[in-house]
Design a protein around this motif. Sequence first.
Motif, PDB file in Angstrom:
ATOM      1  N   GLN B 166       0.835  -1.214   0.000  1.00 26.38           N
ATOM      2  CA  GLN B 166       0.000   0.000   0.000  1.00 26.38           C
ATOM      3  C   GLN B 166       0.864   1.256   0.000  1.00 26.38           C
ATOM      4  OE1 GLN B 166      -2.378  -0.717   3.451  1.00 26.38           O
ATOM      5  NE2 GLN B 166      -3.660  -2.219   2.404  1.00 26.38           N
ATOM      6  N   ALA B 167       1.983   1.218   0.714  1.00 29.12           N
ATOM      7  CA  ALA B 167       2.867   2.387   0.754  1.00 29.12           C
ATOM      8  C   ALA B 167       3.466   2.659  -0.630  1.00 29.12           C
ATOM      9  CB  ALA B 167       3.980   2.164   1.782  1.00 29.12           C
ATOM     10  N   ALA B 168       3.886   1.582  -1.329  1.00 29.62           N
ATOM     11  CA  ALA B 168       4.443   1.759  -2.676  1.00 29.62           C
ATOM     12  C   ALA B 168       3.359   2.261  -3.623  1.00 29.62           C
ATOM     13  CB  ALA B 168       5.022   0.440  -3.182  1.00 29.62           C
ATOM     14  N   GLY B 169       2.135   1.761  -3.471  1.00 24.72           N
ATOM     15  CA  GLY B 169       1.014   2.228  -4.295  1.00 24.72           C
ATOM     16  C   GLY B 169       0.715   3.694  -4.035  1.00 24.72           C
ATOM     17  N   ALA B 170       0.741   4.089  -2.747  1.00 33.22           N
ATOM     18  CA  ALA B 170       0.474   5.490  -2.392  1.00 33.22           C
ATOM     19  C   ALA B 170       1.550   6.400  -2.977  1.00 33.22           C
ATOM     20  CB  ALA B 170       0.418   5.641  -0.872  1.00 33.22           C
ATOM     21  N   ALA B 171       2.818   5.975  -2.881  1.00 28.44           N
ATOM     22  CA  ALA B 171       3.922   6.789  -3.412  1.00 28.44           C
ATOM     23  C   ALA B 171       3.794   6.925  -4.925  1.00 28.44           C
ATOM     24  CB  ALA B 171       5.263   6.146  -3.046  1.00 28.44           C
ATOM     25  N   SER B 172       3.437   5.843  -5.611  1.00 24.30           N
ATOM     26  CA  SER B 172       3.305   5.889  -7.070  1.00 24.30           C
ATOM     27  C   SER B 172       2.134   6.785  -7.486  1.00 24.30           C
ATOM     28  CB  SER B 172       3.081   4.474  -7.628  1.00 24.30           C
ATOM     29  OG  SER B 172       4.170   3.661  -7.297  1.00 24.30           O
ATOM     30  N   ALA B 173       1.018   6.651  -6.770  1.00 25.84           N
ATOM     31  CA  ALA B 173      -0.154   7.495  -7.083  1.00 25.84           C
ATOM     32  C   ALA B 173       0.174   8.963  -6.829  1.00 25.84           C
ATOM     33  CB  ALA B 173      -1.345   7.050  -6.241  1.00 25.84           C
ATOM     34  N   ALA B 174       0.930   9.235  -5.746  1.00 28.63           N
ATOM     35  CA  ALA B 174       1.309  10.620  -5.450  1.00 28.63           C
ATOM     36  C   ALA B 174       2.204  11.180  -6.555  1.00 28.63           C
ATOM     37  CB  ALA B 174       2.030  10.687  -4.096  1.00 28.63           C
ATOM     38  N   LEU B 175       3.103  10.338  -7.069  1.00 27.05           N
ATOM     39  CA  LEU B 175       3.983  10.788  -8.158  1.00 27.05           C
ATOM     40  C   LEU B 175       3.158  11.095  -9.417  1.00 27.05           C
ATOM     41  CD1 LEU B 175       6.891  11.180  -9.287  1.00 27.05           C
ATOM     42  CD2 LEU B 175       6.799   8.797 -10.027  1.00 27.05           C
ATOM     43  N   ILE B 176       2.212  10.211  -9.743  1.00 25.63           N
ATOM     44  CA  ILE B 176       1.362  10.442 -10.920  1.00 25.63           C
ATOM     45  C   ILE B 176       0.545  11.722 -10.728  1.00 25.63           C
ATOM     46  CG2 ILE B 176      -0.625   9.541 -12.217  1.00 25.63           C
ATOM     47  CD1 ILE B 176       0.534   6.708 -11.647  1.00 25.63           C
ATOM     48  N   ALA B 177       0.005  11.917  -9.505  1.00 27.71           N
ATOM     49  CA  ALA B 177      -0.776  13.133  -9.215  1.00 27.71           C
ATOM     50  C   ALA B 177       0.103  14.373  -9.378  1.00 27.71           C
ATOM     51  CB  ALA B 177      -1.343  13.065  -7.801  1.00 27.71           C
ATOM     52  N   PHE B 178       1.350  14.287  -8.917  1.00 25.61           N
ATOM     53  CA  PHE B 178       2.269  15.421  -9.021  1.00 25.61           C
ATOM     54  C   PHE B 178       2.544  15.759 -10.491  1.00 25.61           C
ATOM     55  CE2 PHE B 178       6.756  16.642  -9.679  1.00 25.61           C
ATOM     56  CZ  PHE B 178       6.735  17.898  -9.088  1.00 25.61           C
ATOM     57  N   LEU B 179       2.844  14.713 -11.289  1.00 25.96           N
ATOM     58  CA  LEU B 179       3.162  14.946 -12.711  1.00 25.96           C
ATOM     59  C   LEU B 179       1.941  15.467 -13.467  1.00 25.96           C
ATOM     60  CD1 LEU B 179       5.381  11.793 -13.399  1.00 25.96           C
ATOM     61  CD2 LEU B 179       6.152  14.152 -13.092  1.00 25.96           C
ATOM     62  N   ALA B 180       0.766  14.861 -13.182  1.00 27.82           N
ATOM     63  CA  ALA B 180      -0.461  15.313 -13.864  1.00 27.82           C
ATOM     64  C   ALA B 180      -0.821  16.733 -13.426  1.00 27.82           C
ATOM     65  CB  ALA B 180      -1.608  14.351 -13.572  1.00 27.82           C
ATOM     66  N   GLY B 181      -0.653  17.024 -12.123  1.00 32.60           N
ATOM     67  CA  GLY B 181      -0.949  18.358 -11.608  1.00 32.60           C
ATOM     68  C   GLY B 181      -0.040  19.410 -12.230  1.00 32.60           C
ATOM     69  N   ARG B 182       1.241  19.052 -12.365  1.00 27.69           N
ATOM     70  CA  ARG B 182       2.196  19.993 -12.976  1.00 27.69           C
ATOM     71  C   ARG B 182       1.839  20.249 -14.439  1.00 27.69           C
ATOM     72  NH1 ARG B 182       8.556  18.658 -12.980  1.00 27.69           N
ATOM     73  NH2 ARG B 182       7.844  17.271 -14.612  1.00 27.69           N
ATOM     74  N   ALA B 183       1.456  19.179 -15.149  1.00 24.04           N
ATOM     75  CA  ALA B 183       1.064  19.341 -16.552  1.00 24.04           C
ATOM     76  C   ALA B 183      -0.178  20.215 -16.665  1.00 24.04           C
ATOM     77  CB  ALA B 183       0.803  17.970 -17.177  1.00 24.04           C
ATOM     78  N   LEU B 184      -1.125  20.044 -15.728  1.00 21.34           N
ATOM     79  CA  LEU B 184      -2.347  20.870 -15.743  1.00 21.34           C
ATOM     80  C   LEU B 184      -2.023  22.333 -15.474  1.00 21.34           C
ATOM     81  CD1 LEU B 184      -4.876  18.573 -13.843  1.00 21.34           C
ATOM     82  CD2 LEU B 184      -5.196  19.499 -16.143  1.00 21.34           C
ATOM     83  N   LEU B 185      -1.139  22.576 -14.505  1.00 18.56           N
ATOM     84  CA  LEU B 185      -0.761  23.960 -14.186  1.00 18.56           C
ATOM     85  C   LEU B 185      -0.118  24.650 -15.387  1.00 18.56           C
ATOM     86  CD1 LEU B 185       0.749  23.987 -10.570  1.00 18.56           C
ATOM     87  CD2 LEU B 185      -1.184  25.315 -11.418  1.00 18.56           C
ATOM     88  N   ARG B 186       0.770  23.897 -16.055  1.00 18.24           N
ATOM     89  CA  ARG B 186       1.447  24.468 -17.229  1.00 18.24           C
ATOM     90  C   ARG B 186       0.440  24.760 -18.336  1.00 18.24           C
ATOM     91  NH1 ARG B 186       6.908  20.764 -17.296  1.00 18.24           N
ATOM     92  NH2 ARG B 186       7.939  21.881 -15.615  1.00 18.24           N
ATOM     93  N   ALA B 187      -0.498  23.820 -18.523  1.00 14.46           N
ATOM     94  CA  ALA B 187      -1.506  24.027 -19.562  1.00 14.46           C
ATOM     95  C   ALA B 187      -2.364  25.248 -19.233  1.00 14.46           C
ATOM     96  CB  ALA B 187      -2.376  22.777 -19.686  1.00 14.46           C
TER      97      ALA B 187
END
Lengths: 109, 194
Positions: B166-187
């Motif tokens: 679960q910890a590895a899943g949470a870390a991976s989801a957080a990374l995806i959220a960070f990358l998607a959030g950054r892409a949204l901000l740039r857009a």
Amino acid sequence: MDRIASLARALRRHPRLAVLFLGAVGVAVMLGLRVTFAPAVAPAAVQGWMTPGYVVRAYGIDRDALAALLGVEPGSLRGRTIAEIAGATGRPEAELIVAIEALRPGPPE
Amino acid sequence: MTEALLALVPTHGAALVAIATFLSCLALPVPSSLVMLAGGAFAAAGDLGLAAVAGAALGGAVAGDQAGYALGRAGPVRRLGRLSPALMAEARGRLARGGWGAVFLTRWLFSPLGPWVNLAAGMTGMPWRRFSSASAGGEAVWVAIYTGLGWIFMDRIDALGASLGQAAGAASAALIAFLAGRALLRAGRRAARG
């Protein structure tokens, strides 16, 4: 405020990216909470997948007493589970587990 | 299911550990983390050798990474990249800049993403030596963490396996959220400027 306005605008304009972002945030929060509030605890009882060496070390059971119960030399059952030993000796697994449980040291007085 | 799997570890030993880590690096749903924890625990119990368990886990994982990379380089999978040339160019650029770190960290910290990074590395033509050194280094960390924790917390490997997954899943989801959030901000910023 600028950032939030930009993010809100982008969420509307890029729905697929927005779903990915919100979904990932949801999964991260859910899994994070589960890790935080579900501590890893040891199983309360001896189980069939465990080996004699495992129960000696994990539950503090005396090695010689366990060997005597199983009718073998100490250390001669390396790599065999309690379920396998029960099957090989013709004893019901549940009965053998109860006998092993009885060897567990009690709480300190 | 978990108990049946745990019962296989002391009887099949290092071979089972190697097969589990190999298959998990190809994105197959094999609970390799739990198998490694169990390997460490049964090594602490004296049923298995710690060096054999760790060596088998590392060998299986590195071989699995190589298989994933080779699959990504193979024609049929590589041709999938033509479906989205812009995305491929973006991935190629990113792997060229921060590829070593991405491969290294997705072996253990963001492990659910590892098999997909193997394919992407192969598809984008990431240099094999660069990929292999990051893969071996990251897998060594992964194996050391899981077999080490199995050895230390041998009495609670079942629950620990679930928590670490679960910890590895949470870390991976957080990374995806960070990358998607950054892409949204740039857009959003681009749209505001335009």
